[in-house]
Design a protein around this motif. Structure first.
Motif, PDB file in Angstrom:
ATOM      1  N   LEU A 220     -34.087  55.614  50.150  1.00 26.32           N
ATOM      2  CA  LEU A 220     -32.996  56.167  49.338  1.00 26.32           C
ATOM      3  C   LEU A 220     -32.736  55.235  48.165  1.00 26.32           C
ATOM      4  CD1 LEU A 220     -30.525  57.135  52.237  1.00 26.32           C
ATOM      5  CD2 LEU A 220     -32.414  58.486  51.272  1.00 26.32           C
ATOM      6  N   TRP A 221     -32.684  55.810  46.976  1.00 27.92           N
ATOM      7  CA  TRP A 221     -32.489  55.021  45.757  1.00 27.92           C
ATOM      8  C   TRP A 221     -31.392  55.618  44.876  1.00 27.92           C
ATOM      9  CZ3 TRP A 221     -38.308  55.021  43.881  1.00 27.92           C
ATOM     10  CH2 TRP A 221     -39.036  54.072  44.605  1.00 27.92           C
ATOM     11  N   ALA A 222     -30.751  54.763  44.123  1.00 27.98           N
ATOM     12  CA  ALA A 222     -30.039  55.080  42.874  1.00 27.98           C
ATOM     13  C   ALA A 222     -29.094  56.275  42.945  1.00 27.98           C
ATOM     14  CB  ALA A 222     -31.061  55.293  41.745  1.00 27.98           C
ATOM     15  N   PRO A 223     -28.020  56.193  43.720  1.00 27.33           N
ATOM     16  CA  PRO A 223     -27.064  57.300  43.744  1.00 27.33           C
ATOM     17  C   PRO A 223     -26.256  57.389  42.449  1.00 27.33           C
ATOM     18  CG  PRO A 223     -26.177  55.433  44.955  1.00 27.33           C
ATOM     19  CD  PRO A 223     -27.588  55.059  44.547  1.00 27.33           C
ATOM     20  N   ASP A 224     -25.938  58.607  42.042  1.00 27.37           N
ATOM     21  CA  ASP A 224     -24.873  58.815  41.069  1.00 27.37           C
ATOM     22  C   ASP A 224     -23.831  59.675  41.764  1.00 27.37           C
ATOM     23  OD1 ASP A 224     -23.468  58.551  38.723  1.00 27.37           O
ATOM     24  OD2 ASP A 224     -24.427  60.249  37.735  1.00 27.37           O
ATOM     25  N   VAL A 225     -22.557  59.342  41.598  1.00 28.69           N
ATOM     26  CA  VAL A 225     -21.483  60.035  42.303  1.00 28.69           C
ATOM     27  C   VAL A 225     -20.496  60.542  41.265  1.00 28.69           C
ATOM     28  CG1 VAL A 225     -19.669  59.838  44.041  1.00 28.69           C
ATOM     29  CG2 VAL A 225     -21.802  58.560  44.311  1.00 28.69           C
ATOM     30  N   VAL A 226     -20.295  61.872  41.240  1.00 33.53           N
ATOM     31  CA  VAL A 226     -19.535  62.531  40.172  1.00 33.53           C
ATOM     32  C   VAL A 226     -18.482  63.450  40.787  1.00 33.53           C
ATOM     33  CG1 VAL A 226     -19.712  64.038  38.148  1.00 33.53           C
ATOM     34  CG2 VAL A 226     -21.562  62.436  38.678  1.00 33.53           C
ATOM     35  N   ARG A 227     -17.289  63.449  40.220  1.00 38.49           N
ATOM     36  CA  ARG A 227     -16.232  64.352  40.666  1.00 38.49           C
ATOM     37  C   ARG A 227     -16.451  65.724  40.048  1.00 38.49           C
ATOM     38  NH1 ARG A 227     -12.812  64.312  44.997  1.00 38.49           N
ATOM     39  NH2 ARG A 227     -10.870  65.429  44.553  1.00 38.49           N
ATOM     40  N   VAL A 228     -16.604  66.737  40.897  1.00 36.47           N
ATOM     41  CA  VAL A 228     -16.791  68.118  40.454  1.00 36.47           C
ATOM     42  C   VAL A 228     -15.797  68.982  41.209  1.00 36.47           C
ATOM     43  CG1 VAL A 228     -18.379  70.057  40.268  1.00 36.47           C
ATOM     44  CG2 VAL A 228     -19.243  67.730  39.971  1.00 36.47           C
ATOM     45  N   GLY A 229     -14.802  69.506  40.510  1.00 40.71           N
ATOM     46  CA  GLY A 229     -13.762  70.270  41.172  1.00 40.71           C
ATOM     47  C   GLY A 229     -12.992  69.392  42.133  1.00 40.71           C
ATOM     48  N   GLY A 230     -12.832  69.852  43.378  1.00 33.30           N
ATOM     49  CA  GLY A 230     -12.080  69.085  44.357  1.00 33.30           C
ATOM     50  C   GLY A 230     -12.939  68.256  45.279  1.00 33.30           C
ATOM     51  N   GLN A 231     -14.185  67.965  44.884  1.00 34.66           N
ATOM     52  CA  GLN A 231     -15.061  67.196  45.756  1.00 34.66           C
ATOM     53  C   GLN A 231     -15.925  66.237  44.946  1.00 34.66           C
ATOM     54  OE1 GLN A 231     -17.828  69.850  47.737  1.00 34.66           O
ATOM     55  NE2 GLN A 231     -18.222  71.004  45.872  1.00 34.66           N
ATOM     56  N   TRP A 232     -16.554  65.338  45.665  1.00 29.22           N
ATOM     57  CA  TRP A 232     -17.514  64.417  45.070  1.00 29.22           C
ATOM     58  C   TRP A 232     -18.920  64.926  45.336  1.00 29.22           C
ATOM     59  CZ3 TRP A 232     -15.735  60.658  42.014  1.00 29.22           C
ATOM     60  CH2 TRP A 232     -14.421  60.224  42.175  1.00 29.22           C
ATOM     61  N   ILE A 233     -19.764  64.860  44.321  1.00 29.44           N
ATOM     62  CA  ILE A 233     -21.169  65.211  44.474  1.00 29.44           C
ATOM     63  C   ILE A 233     -22.001  63.949  44.250  1.00 29.44           C
ATOM     64  CG2 ILE A 233     -23.080  66.652  43.716  1.00 29.44           C
ATOM     65  CD1 ILE A 233     -20.837  68.244  44.985  1.00 29.44           C
ATOM     66  N   MET A 234     -22.873  63.665  45.216  1.00 30.48           N
ATOM     67  CA  MET A 234     -23.816  62.558  45.075  1.00 30.48           C
ATOM     68  C   MET A 234     -25.185  63.128  44.713  1.00 30.48           C
ATOM     69  SD  MET A 234     -25.186  59.643  47.805  1.00 30.48           S
ATOM     70  CE  MET A 234     -23.612  58.798  47.959  1.00 30.48           C
ATOM     71  N   TYR A 235     -25.773  62.584  43.665  1.00 23.83           N
ATOM     72  CA  TYR A 235     -27.130  62.918  43.245  1.00 23.83           C
ATOM     73  C   TYR A 235     -27.989  61.713  43.611  1.00 23.83           C
ATOM     74  CZ  TYR A 235     -24.475  66.391  40.648  1.00 23.83           C
ATOM     75  OH  TYR A 235     -23.610  67.409  40.308  1.00 23.83           O
ATOM     76  N   LEU A 236     -28.919  61.909  44.536  1.00 23.40           N
ATOM     77  CA  LEU A 236     -29.599  60.810  45.190  1.00 23.40           C
ATOM     78  C   LEU A 236     -31.114  60.986  45.134  1.00 23.40           C
ATOM     79  CD1 LEU A 236     -29.254  58.296  47.122  1.00 23.40           C
ATOM     80  CD2 LEU A 236     -29.325  59.935  49.012  1.00 23.40           C
ATOM     81  N   THR A 237     -31.824  59.896  44.877  1.00 23.81           N
ATOM     82  CA  THR A 237     -33.288  59.906  44.934  1.00 23.81           C
ATOM     83  C   THR A 237     -33.748  59.662  46.366  1.00 23.81           C
ATOM     84  OG1 THR A 237     -33.455  59.062  42.666  1.00 23.81           O
ATOM     85  CG2 THR A 237     -35.390  58.810  44.081  1.00 23.81           C
ATOM     86  N   VAL A 238     -34.679  60.512  46.834  1.00 27.41           N
ATOM     87  CA  VAL A 238     -35.177  60.418  48.205  1.00 27.41           C
ATOM     88  C   VAL A 238     -36.700  60.403  48.206  1.00 27.41           C
ATOM     89  CG1 VAL A 238     -35.271  61.516  50.479  1.00 27.41           C
ATOM     90  CG2 VAL A 238     -33.156  61.603  49.135  1.00 27.41           C
ATOM     91  N   LEU A 239     -37.282  59.467  48.943  1.00 26.61           N
ATOM     92  CA  LEU A 239     -38.714  59.423  49.208  1.00 26.61           C
ATOM     93  C   LEU A 239     -38.897  59.380  50.714  1.00 26.61           C
ATOM     94  CD1 LEU A 239     -38.060  57.396  46.594  1.00 26.61           C
ATOM     95  CD2 LEU A 239     -40.534  57.115  46.657  1.00 26.61           C
ATOM     96  N   GLY A 240     -39.934  60.035  51.198  1.00 27.82           N
ATOM     97  CA  GLY A 240     -40.230  59.985  52.617  1.00 27.82           C
ATOM     98  C   GLY A 240     -41.096  58.788  52.951  1.00 27.82           C
ATOM     99  N   GLY A 241     -40.689  58.021  53.954  1.00 25.59           N
ATOM    100  CA  GLY A 241     -41.497  56.918  54.435  1.00 25.59           C
ATOM    101  C   GLY A 241     -41.361  55.638  53.621  1.00 25.59           C
TER     102      GLY A 241
END
Length: 333
Positions: free
Chosen positions: A103-124
């Motif tokens: 798991l790499w480099a999250p960005d966390v943004v407020r959208v409406g009444g919740q937080w959205i995390m945009y996350l990089t994922v690699l398997g293994g």
């Protein structure tokens, strides 16, 4: 109609321009990178999310130490002057991902009444830079428990380092590094950014020299983008962030090229986040740029690090940004 205020609600501490005066170090592996700073209005604290690289884990080869990484989290109740490690974030690995996940480099943004995390994922876990990488979305109400929403389809096998912001045209954009396309910044657009299926590809945004870690923010009425060129943060500007990005000419378009030195050479600021500061000085808007460095290494490509394990170490620092004569500058840089 007057809105009723909950007297018991915690007051969010203002983020301090002196945040990270003492650099933040990860107490487990001593390798925090890719920081993002978020206000928690439920607790009144600031939350630091970061990639927890395994800098001090023995027995790893190649770039294995930057794989198999979790997302670390720390909290501050005094505006970022002091940080308390909270462990790693649970529930981020998408179903069906090869384990152990990277798991790499999250960005966390407020959208409406919740937080959205945009996350990089690699398997293994890998010893080199091979393997597919994707950007996924997760949602949370409290910055603690996360629900998987799905992957963003970006028509590339290797996309990392998401950054999301609301643009001047009223739509959201997702900027990211496409490692299958010359490691340049590309974008997608959406009016409903909480829905991972809503993103529409736009294409190339920042061409030329390879780079990573885009971040977009507004200061003094202008939209700014910074990207990590591994020799400092490159600066671009736009009227609306929807396009038309122009590189800043001042000082070669770079800031934080040498906030530290090691072995007589410059240590550049890497993969940064930016948070607006509430209090202006002499009428000027200011922002806090939060970044990481490798304090014992002055190179650009981490594959070229020496065998000295100290070169893997990293810490999180910050500095103050403002606009001077139309240029984005870092105070004291």
């Amino acid at each position: 109609m007057r809105h009723q205020v909950n007297a018991d609600a915690p007051v969010l501490t203002t983020v301090s321009p002196g945040a990270f005066t003492t650099p933040y170090r990860d107490p487990v592996w001593d390798g925090p990178t890719d920081p993002v700073l978020v206000p928690d209005h439920l607790t009144g604290e600031w939350v630091l999310f970061y990639t927890q690289r395994r800098a001090t884990q023995p027995g790893l080869t190649g770039v294995e130490w930057v794989h198999g990484t979790a997302i670390g989290v720390a909290r501050s109740s005094d505006g970022g002057l002091n940080w308390a490690y909270q462990g790693t974030v649970d529930g981020l690995v998408p179903p069906g991902t090869e384990l152990p996940a990277t798991l790499w480099a999250p960005d966390v943004v407020r959208v409406g009444g919740q937080w959205i995390m945009y996350l990089t994922v690699l398997g293994g876990v890998r010893t080199d830079w091979t393997g597919d990488a994707s950007i996924v979305q997760l949602a949370s109400r409290d910055l603690t428990s996360w629900e998987y929403l799905g992957a963003v389809q970006l028509d590339s096998p290797r996309v990392i380092d998401a950054a999301v912001a609301l643009c001047g045209d009223g739509r959201y954009r997702l900027w990211y590094k496409d490692e299958a396309r010359a490691s340049n910044t590309y974008s997608a657009v959406s009016s409903t950014p909480a829905d991972p299926s809503s993103w529409i590809l736009e294409g190339l945004v920042i061409p030329g020299r390879p780079h990573e870690g885009p971040k977009v923010f507004q200061l003094e009425g202008t939209y700014w983008m910074i990207v990590d060129e591994w020799r400092g943060q490159a600066v671009y500007r736009s009227d609306d962030a929807a396009g038309g990005w122009v590189r800043q000419e001042y000082r070669g378009g770079l800031i934080l090229a040498s906030p530290e030195t090691a072995d007589g050479g410059p240590v550049a600021a890497r993969h940064a986040d930016v948070v607006r500061l509430e209090n202006s000085v002499a009428g000027k808007e200011r922002a806090l740029i939060v970044y990481f460095t490798h304090p014992f290494w002055n190179g650009e490509d981490i594959e070229g690090m020496t065998a000295d394990p100290k070169t893997h170490l990293s810490h999180v620092r910050a500095a103050v940004l403002e606009v001077q004569d139309g240029n984005l500058v870092c105070i004291g840089d």
